[in-house]
Design a protein around this motif. Sequence first.
Motif, PDB file in Angstrom:
ATOM      1  N   GLU A 205       0.822  -1.211   0.000  1.00  0.00           N
ATOM      2  CA  GLU A 205       0.000   0.000   0.000  1.00  0.00           C
ATOM      3  C   GLU A 205       0.856   1.260   0.000  1.00  0.00           C
ATOM      4  O   GLU A 205       0.580   2.212  -0.749  1.00  0.00           O
ATOM      5  CB  GLU A 205      -0.933   0.007   1.205  1.00  0.00           C
ATOM      6  CG  GLU A 205      -1.912   1.178   1.201  1.00  0.00           C
ATOM      7  CD  GLU A 205      -2.877   1.157   2.348  1.00  0.00           C
ATOM      8  OE1 GLU A 205      -3.729   2.072   2.426  1.00  0.00           O
ATOM      9  OE2 GLU A 205      -2.791   0.224   3.190  1.00  0.00           O
ATOM     10  N   ILE A 206       1.869   1.294   0.810  1.00  0.00           N
ATOM     11  CA  ILE A 206       2.698   2.499   0.903  1.00  0.00           C
ATOM     12  C   ILE A 206       3.405   2.804  -0.413  1.00  0.00           C
ATOM     13  O   ILE A 206       3.687   3.954  -0.747  1.00  0.00           O
ATOM     14  CB  ILE A 206       3.713   2.374   2.068  1.00  0.00           C
ATOM     15  CG1 ILE A 206       4.282   3.745   2.442  1.00  0.00           C
ATOM     16  CG2 ILE A 206       4.844   1.436   1.728  1.00  0.00           C
ATOM     17  CD1 ILE A 206       5.125   3.718   3.699  1.00  0.00           C
TER      18      ILE A 206
ATOM     19  N   TYR B   2       1.959   5.448  -3.383  1.00  0.00           N
ATOM     20  CA  TYR B   2       1.925   6.904  -3.276  1.00  0.00           C
ATOM     21  C   TYR B   2       3.285   7.519  -3.596  1.00  0.00           C
ATOM     22  O   TYR B   2       4.323   6.870  -3.450  1.00  0.00           O
ATOM     23  CB  TYR B   2       1.502   7.322  -1.865  1.00  0.00           C
ATOM     24  CG  TYR B   2       0.108   6.881  -1.504  1.00  0.00           C
ATOM     25  CD1 TYR B   2      -0.993   7.676  -1.817  1.00  0.00           C
ATOM     26  CD2 TYR B   2      -0.121   5.670  -0.852  1.00  0.00           C
ATOM     27  CE1 TYR B   2      -2.286   7.264  -1.489  1.00  0.00           C
ATOM     28  CE2 TYR B   2      -1.399   5.255  -0.517  1.00  0.00           C
ATOM     29  CZ  TYR B   2      -2.474   6.064  -0.845  1.00  0.00           C
ATOM     30  OH  TYR B   2      -3.752   5.665  -0.526  1.00  0.00           O
TER      31      TYR B   2
ATOM     32  N   TYR C  82       4.382  10.158  -1.904  1.00  0.00           N
ATOM     33  CA  TYR C  82       4.936  10.429  -0.574  1.00  0.00           C
ATOM     34  C   TYR C  82       4.027   9.761   0.452  1.00  0.00           C
ATOM     35  O   TYR C  82       2.823  10.012   0.497  1.00  0.00           O
ATOM     36  CB  TYR C  82       4.983  11.936  -0.286  1.00  0.00           C
ATOM     37  CG  TYR C  82       5.746  12.737  -1.301  1.00  0.00           C
ATOM     38  CD1 TYR C  82       7.116  12.889  -1.198  1.00  0.00           C
ATOM     39  CD2 TYR C  82       5.080  13.346  -2.363  1.00  0.00           C
ATOM     40  CE1 TYR C  82       7.828  13.632  -2.138  1.00  0.00           C
ATOM     41  CE2 TYR C  82       5.778  14.083  -3.305  1.00  0.00           C
ATOM     42  CZ  TYR C  82       7.150  14.224  -3.189  1.00  0.00           C
ATOM     43  OH  TYR C  82       7.837  14.950  -4.117  1.00  0.00           O
ATOM     44  N   ALA C  83       4.606   8.926   1.276  1.00  0.00           N
ATOM     45  CA  ALA C  83       3.841   8.243   2.313  1.00  0.00           C
ATOM     46  C   ALA C  83       4.787   7.830   3.432  1.00  0.00           C
ATOM     47  O   ALA C  83       5.984   7.587   3.201  1.00  0.00           O
ATOM     48  CB  ALA C  83       3.110   7.023   1.756  1.00  0.00           C
TER      49      ALA C  83
ATOM     50  N   ASN D  38      -6.273  11.199   5.883  1.00  0.00           N
ATOM     51  CA  ASN D  38      -5.034  10.511   6.261  1.00  0.00           C
ATOM     52  C   ASN D  38      -3.790  11.196   5.706  1.00  0.00           C
ATOM     53  O   ASN D  38      -2.759  10.546   5.519  1.00  0.00           O
ATOM     54  CB  ASN D  38      -5.050   9.035   5.840  1.00  0.00           C
ATOM     55  CG  ASN D  38      -5.925   8.189   6.743  1.00  0.00           C
ATOM     56  OD1 ASN D  38      -6.081   8.487   7.932  1.00  0.00           O
ATOM     57  ND2 ASN D  38      -6.517   7.165   6.184  1.00  0.00           N
ATOM     58  N   ASN D  39      -3.883  12.486   5.477  1.00  0.00           N
ATOM     59  CA  ASN D  39      -2.691  13.264   5.136  1.00  0.00           C
ATOM     60  C   ASN D  39      -2.021  13.727   6.427  1.00  0.00           C
ATOM     61  O   ASN D  39      -2.695  14.175   7.364  1.00  0.00           O
ATOM     62  CB  ASN D  39      -3.054  14.482   4.285  1.00  0.00           C
ATOM     63  CG  ASN D  39      -3.580  14.084   2.927  1.00  0.00           C
ATOM     64  OD1 ASN D  39      -3.093  13.133   2.310  1.00  0.00           O
ATOM     65  ND2 ASN D  39      -4.596  14.793   2.442  1.00  0.00           N
TER      66      ASN D  39
ATOM     67  N   TYR E  43       9.427   5.008   4.903  1.00  0.00           N
ATOM     68  CA  TYR E  43       9.039   6.191   4.143  1.00  0.00           C
ATOM     69  C   TYR E  43       9.042   5.884   2.650  1.00  0.00           C
ATOM     70  O   TYR E  43       9.966   5.233   2.149  1.00  0.00           O
ATOM     71  CB  TYR E  43      10.023   7.346   4.371  1.00  0.00           C
ATOM     72  CG  TYR E  43      10.370   7.629   5.811  1.00  0.00           C
ATOM     73  CD1 TYR E  43       9.776   8.687   6.491  1.00  0.00           C
ATOM     74  CD2 TYR E  43      11.321   6.861   6.488  1.00  0.00           C
ATOM     75  CE1 TYR E  43      10.109   8.978   7.808  1.00  0.00           C
ATOM     76  CE2 TYR E  43      11.652   7.145   7.806  1.00  0.00           C
ATOM     77  CZ  TYR E  43      11.054   8.195   8.464  1.00  0.00           C
ATOM     78  OH  TYR E  43      11.397   8.469   9.757  1.00  0.00           O
ATOM     79  N   LYS E  44       8.023   6.374   1.941  1.00  0.00           N
ATOM     80  CA  LYS E  44       8.047   6.370   0.471  1.00  0.00           C
ATOM     81  C   LYS E  44       8.254   7.831   0.037  1.00  0.00           C
ATOM     82  O   LYS E  44       7.431   8.700   0.336  1.00  0.00           O
ATOM     83  CB  LYS E  44       6.731   5.823  -0.080  1.00  0.00           C
ATOM     84  CG  LYS E  44       6.579   5.991  -1.591  1.00  0.00           C
ATOM     85  CD  LYS E  44       7.608   5.160  -2.354  1.00  0.00           C
ATOM     86  CE  LYS E  44       7.597   5.516  -3.837  1.00  0.00           C
ATOM     87  NZ  LYS E  44       6.264   5.556  -4.452  1.00  0.00           N
TER      88      LYS E  44
ATOM     89  N   VAL F  92       1.433  14.149   1.992  1.00  0.00           N
ATOM     90  CA  VAL F  92       2.129  12.954   2.484  1.00  0.00           C
ATOM     91  C   VAL F  92       1.119  12.087   3.222  1.00  0.00           C
ATOM     92  O   VAL F  92       0.544  12.516   4.237  1.00  0.00           O
ATOM     93  CB  VAL F  92       3.298  13.333   3.411  1.00  0.00           C
ATOM     94  CG1 VAL F  92       4.025  12.079   3.877  1.00  0.00           C
ATOM     95  CG2 VAL F  92       4.261  14.291   2.714  1.00  0.00           C
ATOM     96  N   LYS F  93       0.889  10.888   2.730  1.00  0.00           N
ATOM     97  CA  LYS F  93      -0.103   9.988   3.308  1.00  0.00           C
ATOM     98  C   LYS F  93       0.459   9.249   4.526  1.00  0.00           C
ATOM     99  O   LYS F  93       1.632   8.848   4.545  1.00  0.00           O
ATOM    100  CB  LYS F  93      -0.559   8.955   2.283  1.00  0.00           C
ATOM    101  CG  LYS F  93      -1.415   9.511   1.159  1.00  0.00           C
ATOM    102  CD  LYS F  93      -2.783   9.953   1.665  1.00  0.00           C
ATOM    103  CE  LYS F  93      -3.658  10.453   0.524  1.00  0.00           C
ATOM    104  NZ  LYS F  93      -4.971  10.929   1.014  1.00  0.00           N
TER     105      LYS F  93
ATOM    106  N   ILE G 283       0.148   5.810   6.250  1.00  0.00           N
ATOM    107  CA  ILE G 283      -0.312   4.451   5.956  1.00  0.00           C
ATOM    108  C   ILE G 283      -0.108   3.588   7.201  1.00  0.00           C
ATOM    109  O   ILE G 283       1.032   3.346   7.621  1.00  0.00           O
ATOM    110  CB  ILE G 283       0.458   3.845   4.768  1.00  0.00           C
ATOM    111  CG1 ILE G 283       0.361   4.756   3.545  1.00  0.00           C
ATOM    112  CG2 ILE G 283      -0.066   2.452   4.459  1.00  0.00           C
ATOM    113  CD1 ILE G 283      -1.035   5.007   3.045  1.00  0.00           C
TER     114      ILE G 283
END
Length: 408
Positions: free
Chosen positions: A110-111, A114, A116-117, A138-139, A160-161, A196-197, A199
């Motif tokens: 899932e991460i 995106y 940025y997550a 969820n930002n 981190y993504k 930035v999400k 997750i």
Amino acid sequence: MDAVILAAGKGERLRPLTENRPKPLLPIAGKPILEHIIEKIYDKVDNIYVVVKYKREKIIEHFNNYDKIVFLNQGDLEGTGEALLTAENYISDEFIVINGDIVFEDSLDEILNYDYAIAVKKVNNPENFGVFLVDEKNNIIDLEEKPKFPKSNLINAGIYKLKRDIFKYLKEIPISERGEKELTDAIKLLIKEKEVKAIELKGYWNDIGYPWSLLEANKYFLDKIETKIDGEIEENVVIKGKVIIEKGAKIRANSVIEGPAIIKSGAIVGPLAYIRPYTVLMENTFVGNSSEVKGSIIMRNTKIPHLSYVGDSIIGENCNFGCNTITANLRFDNKPVKVNIKGKRVESVRKLGVIMGDNVKTGVQVSFMPGVKVGSNCWIGANCLIDRDVEKNSFIYKKDSLIIKKLQ
């Protein structure tokens, strides 16, 4: 897509286990923390950049045969931000960053969806971590480092993504009060300008910050193993539960193995030994006649020959226990065992034995009180009760007055 693993830290809260090895090489369920991480991402990325510094030669030696891994040496400046900057010239676009001292169950699929997550996890003690505030989508809208009064229980899980522009923010931030360049300071700038999400990780996650964290994670992963017996089993051996006994290991007569447990290649158990659940015996260890080991990690080449008890402990490499060495692991009042961590008394868990470095030798009849730490290269003489921490390179002994009289 590439990955960067931050594996340069000293792991001071895990001393004495990290006196001779970097934290990412501490074993969980028979393999290093860093190996658990690499296995989770190996098929998802093109290259894995491992940033190393403290005891880096040991990490490089262990993982040198992995074709996707490139080792990057962090410079003199400390901090996670400086560690990530080390990879700037190797990253072309999007990439994932993972702290080298965590273990987790989530697939991370899932991460990766995106630009940025950041992975987050709900915990009961958010004041010990970086805490995120998120909006209804969820930002991430704010980040607080170890707040006294957390506004959320969503903590930074260390995954981190990101994209290449994170390096711009890393160059803008000042050196922190700790004298380090912090990745989280750059994240604070990032969330002001980018979406930035947050997750939430699924399943198990653990930040290996303390010795008992290592034992806790060891229990979790041992519960996931399946029985595989390739070693030599002599007569009248009893094996219960899920147990891995690797080729080259030997279980001598009349021993009992209760899983989940792992016995690595070259280990010898027995005769008449008792290996209880949640124990890992690493390569070339020896648990001998009438010795009992429970809920412990015994590192390579350590010998526990006879009439000894080791419970809820972590024993380093190349240690040798004299006859009837005993580790206490429980207070009379059943309260959490207190451990000295960087000069402070810290509550750990209800059952915790000894935390021992490498190359320690004990004489006969030595006992350890719960939560005691023993540094590397120590000698502990016969009949000693160790009720306080022992610094590395120490010789502990006591003098008794021996009185001899002639019988009339």
